[in-house]
Every structure is written in C-alpha cells, then in structure tokens.
Design a protein around this motif. Structure first.
Motif, mmCIF file in Angstrom:
data_model
loop_
_atom_site.group_PDB
_atom_site.id
_atom_site.type_symbol
_atom_site.label_atom_id
_atom_site.label_comp_id
_atom_site.label_asym_id
_atom_site.label_seq_id
_atom_site.Cartn_x
_atom_site.Cartn_y
_atom_site.Cartn_z
ATOM 1 N N ALA A 1 6.866 8.324 8.751
ATOM 2 C CA ALA A 1 5.908 8.023 9.209
ATOM 3 C C ALA A 1 3.988 8.037 8.800
ATOM 4 O O ALA A 1 4.192 9.157 7.766
ATOM 5 N N VAL A 2 3.576 7.630 8.875
ATOM 6 C CA VAL A 2 1.929 7.255 8.199
ATOM 7 C C VAL A 2 0.874 6.904 8.755
ATOM 8 O O VAL A 2 0.604 6.114 10.042
ATOM 9 N N ILE A 3 -0.087 8.385 8.431
ATOM 10 C CA ILE A 3 -1.399 8.721 10.004
ATOM 11 C C ILE A 3 -2.507 8.275 8.301
ATOM 12 O O ILE A 3 -2.374 9.275 7.621
ATOM 13 N N LYS B 1 8.712 9.727 14.789
ATOM 14 C CA LYS B 1 9.135 9.207 13.662
ATOM 15 C C LYS B 1 9.094 8.382 12.192
ATOM 16 O O LYS B 1 10.316 8.257 11.953
ATOM 17 N N GLY B 2 8.424 7.738 12.692
ATOM 18 C CA GLY B 2 8.211 6.696 12.160
ATOM 19 C C GLY B 2 6.689 5.549 12.396
ATOM 20 O O GLY B 2 5.978 6.008 13.330
ATOM 21 N N GLY B 3 6.777 4.430 11.254
ATOM 22 C CA GLY B 3 5.461 3.869 12.120
ATOM 23 C C GLY B 3 4.480 4.063 11.405
ATOM 24 O O GLY B 3 4.038 4.922 10.101
ATOM 25 N N THR B 4 3.163 3.561 11.992
ATOM 26 C CA THR B 4 1.819 3.796 11.134
ATOM 27 C C THR B 4 0.929 3.964 12.526
ATOM 28 O O THR B 4 0.704 3.310 13.292
ATOM 29 N N ILE B 5 -0.201 4.697 12.515
ATOM 30 C CA ILE B 5 -0.981 4.848 12.581
ATOM 31 C C ILE B 5 -2.086 4.230 11.783
ATOM 32 O O ILE B 5 -2.335 5.748 10.694
ATOM 33 N N SER B 6 -3.100 3.349 12.304
ATOM 34 C CA SER B 6 -4.299 3.225 11.114
ATOM 35 C C SER B 6 -4.866 2.412 11.239
ATOM 36 O O SER B 6 -5.235 2.255 12.777
ATOM 37 N N GLY C 1 6.476 0.720 14.179
ATOM 38 C CA GLY C 1 5.026 -0.332 15.094
ATOM 39 C C GLY C 1 4.598 0.546 14.691
ATOM 40 O O GLY C 1 3.912 1.431 13.198
ATOM 41 N N GLU C 2 3.294 0.154 15.150
ATOM 42 C CA GLU C 2 1.772 0.246 14.434
ATOM 43 C C GLU C 2 0.408 0.342 16.028
ATOM 44 O O GLU C 2 0.446 -0.191 16.923
ATOM 45 N N ILE C 3 0.095 1.419 15.459
ATOM 46 C CA ILE C 3 -1.123 1.902 16.700
ATOM 47 C C ILE C 3 -2.069 1.444 15.530
ATOM 48 O O ILE C 3 -2.434 3.008 14.820
ATOM 49 N N SER C 4 -3.103 1.096 15.841
ATOM 50 C CA SER C 4 -4.446 0.054 14.765
ATOM 51 C C SER C 4 -5.868 -0.380 15.336
ATOM 52 O O SER C 4 -5.352 -0.754 16.143
#
Length: 247
Positions: free
Chosen positions: A66-68, A38-43, A13-16
């Motif tokens: 995981a991507v920030i 453990k995965g997903g994106t914070i952008s 998922g995503e928190i953006s």
C-alpha cells in the motif's frame, strides 16, 4: 470514498486527484468504519482540513505494498493519514506499506495520530515490518508522525527518514501522556530535520506529568546492532525514568 459505517478493503488500484472541503481528501471512514488497504495507491488528494489522503475514525490497516503519497492537508493535520481513535480499533502500518511525500499545513506531515478518548492507551499505533514513512513535511510539528496521546510501537525494519517539520520533530513528535513509545528491532529513525534544517528525529516535549517526563523505551523485545534512533528531549532526561533501555 466516504463511509459512515461498514468496511472497505482495497487490494489494488488508485484513488487520486480528489478534493474535500473538510477532511479525507481520498478516503473518509468515520463512526467506527473499517478501511483496510493491502495494496494500491492513494495519491494527489487534498483536504482543506485534516487527512489529505485518508481520514479514519475506526479501523485502519495499511499493509502489503500500500502506498499513500503526495497528498495534502492544506490548513489541518495529517497530510497522508489522520487517524482518530474509536472503540477497540487501532492504526497498524506493516509489511512494505509506504507513506511518502505528503504535506500538512499543521502537524503530522505523514501521519497524525489523535486521541479524543481513552481508547488510544489500550490500542496503540504500530509501525512494523519494512514499512516506510519518508519525505513528508509538516507546517508545524511532526514531519513523519505526530502522536497527540497514546502508545506508539515501532519494530522490525520500519524506517522513518528524510521527513521535515517547520517547527519541531522532523521524524516523530511524541506526546505520550501516561502511555509510552517503544522502539525495538532494526528500526531506523534518521535523516529527519526541523527548524533551520537541524537534525531532529524523535522529539519529546517537556512533560507536565507529575513524574516530570514521558515514557520512551528503547529495546523492549530486542534491538538490532544496526538500529539508529535520534532523540531530542525538551527537559531534563533521566535514564531509567524518562527513558529506559530494555536490552
């Protein structure tokens, strides 16, 4: 996401696109809360003060894919991540986790590792696996990582590259206190720049300790022939004292 207790595990998922007037634009986990990504994106999140993407005073683990990315701490520290030590918890970044293209008005474009007590000396920040900290920018020091105190362990195929700092420490700005920074494996700390676009990968300021230096150990646990680390020390560097090759 805001937590003052409990735990939160993010697998996808995503928190953006969120904004905080204080800290933790995307996620704020405080008072010993646990955030495991453990995965997903914070952008694309913004904090007026610290932790554009994530602000944690507790447990923080970044792993998997995981991507920030592209978060901003407008006038504070930690564009991607602001981590403050708490109890026995620590910050770990592993696997193929990525912290990229974040910016901070102050220190730590990618990661700001703070120490408000003695916990950091027992529970170090670790970057391992094939984790990448890249293309972050700090308005002051530590484009990729800023360590205010405590141990920093870099190992495996971890990469810190193409980060910039307006002042010093394009890749890593390390204030170790009585702790140490250790680099082993096939770590790459290259292509980072500071003031005037000068190459500056790991910056170690002049120490006020009685021994006159901070501890920087290269090769503890083995160092690959392909590992590349650039070091700038603001003072008199003594091999075997300030810097140790444990090959």
């Amino acid at each position: 996401v805001y937590m003052s207790s409990g735990s939160f595990t993010m697998y996808d998922g995503e928190i953006s696109g969120n904004t905080s007037t204080k800290y933790g634009g995307g996620v704020a986990a405080i008072y010993g809360s646990s955030f495991v990504m453990k995965g997903g994106t914070i952008s694309g999140n913004t904090a007026a003060q610290n932790g554009g993407g994530v602000y944690v005073s507790g447990k923080l683990e970044l792993s998997g894919d995981a991507v920030i990315t592209k978060n901003t701490a407008t006038s504070g520290d930690g564009g991607g991540v602001y981590y403050n030590t708490y109890s026995s918890y620590k910050l770990t970044i592993s696997d193929t986790a990525q912290i990229a293209e974040n910016s901070a008005g102050g220190n730590g474009g990618g990661v700001y590792y703070a120490n408000s007590n003695d916990f950091a000396y027992k529970y170090p920040m670790t970057v391992s696996g094939s984790a990448e900290i890249a293309e972050n920018n700090a308005g002051s020091n530590g484009g990729g990582i800023y360590v205010s105190a405590g141990d920093l362990n870099l190992s495996g195929n971890a990469t810190i590259t193409q980060n910039t700092a307006t002042t010093k420490g394009g890749g890593v700005y390390y204030i170790g206190g009585s702790a140490k920074m250790t680099v082993s494996g096939n770590v790459q700390i290259i292509g980072n720049k500071d003031t005037g676009s000068k190459a500056n990968n790991v910056y170690v300021p002049n120490s006020t300790n009685t021994d006159g230096c901070y501890s920087f150990t290269i090769g503890e646990g083995g160092l690959s022939n392909d590992a590349k680390i650039g070091l700038t020390y603001d003072g008199t560097l003594e091999l075997g004292k300030c810097i140790t090759f444990a090959l």
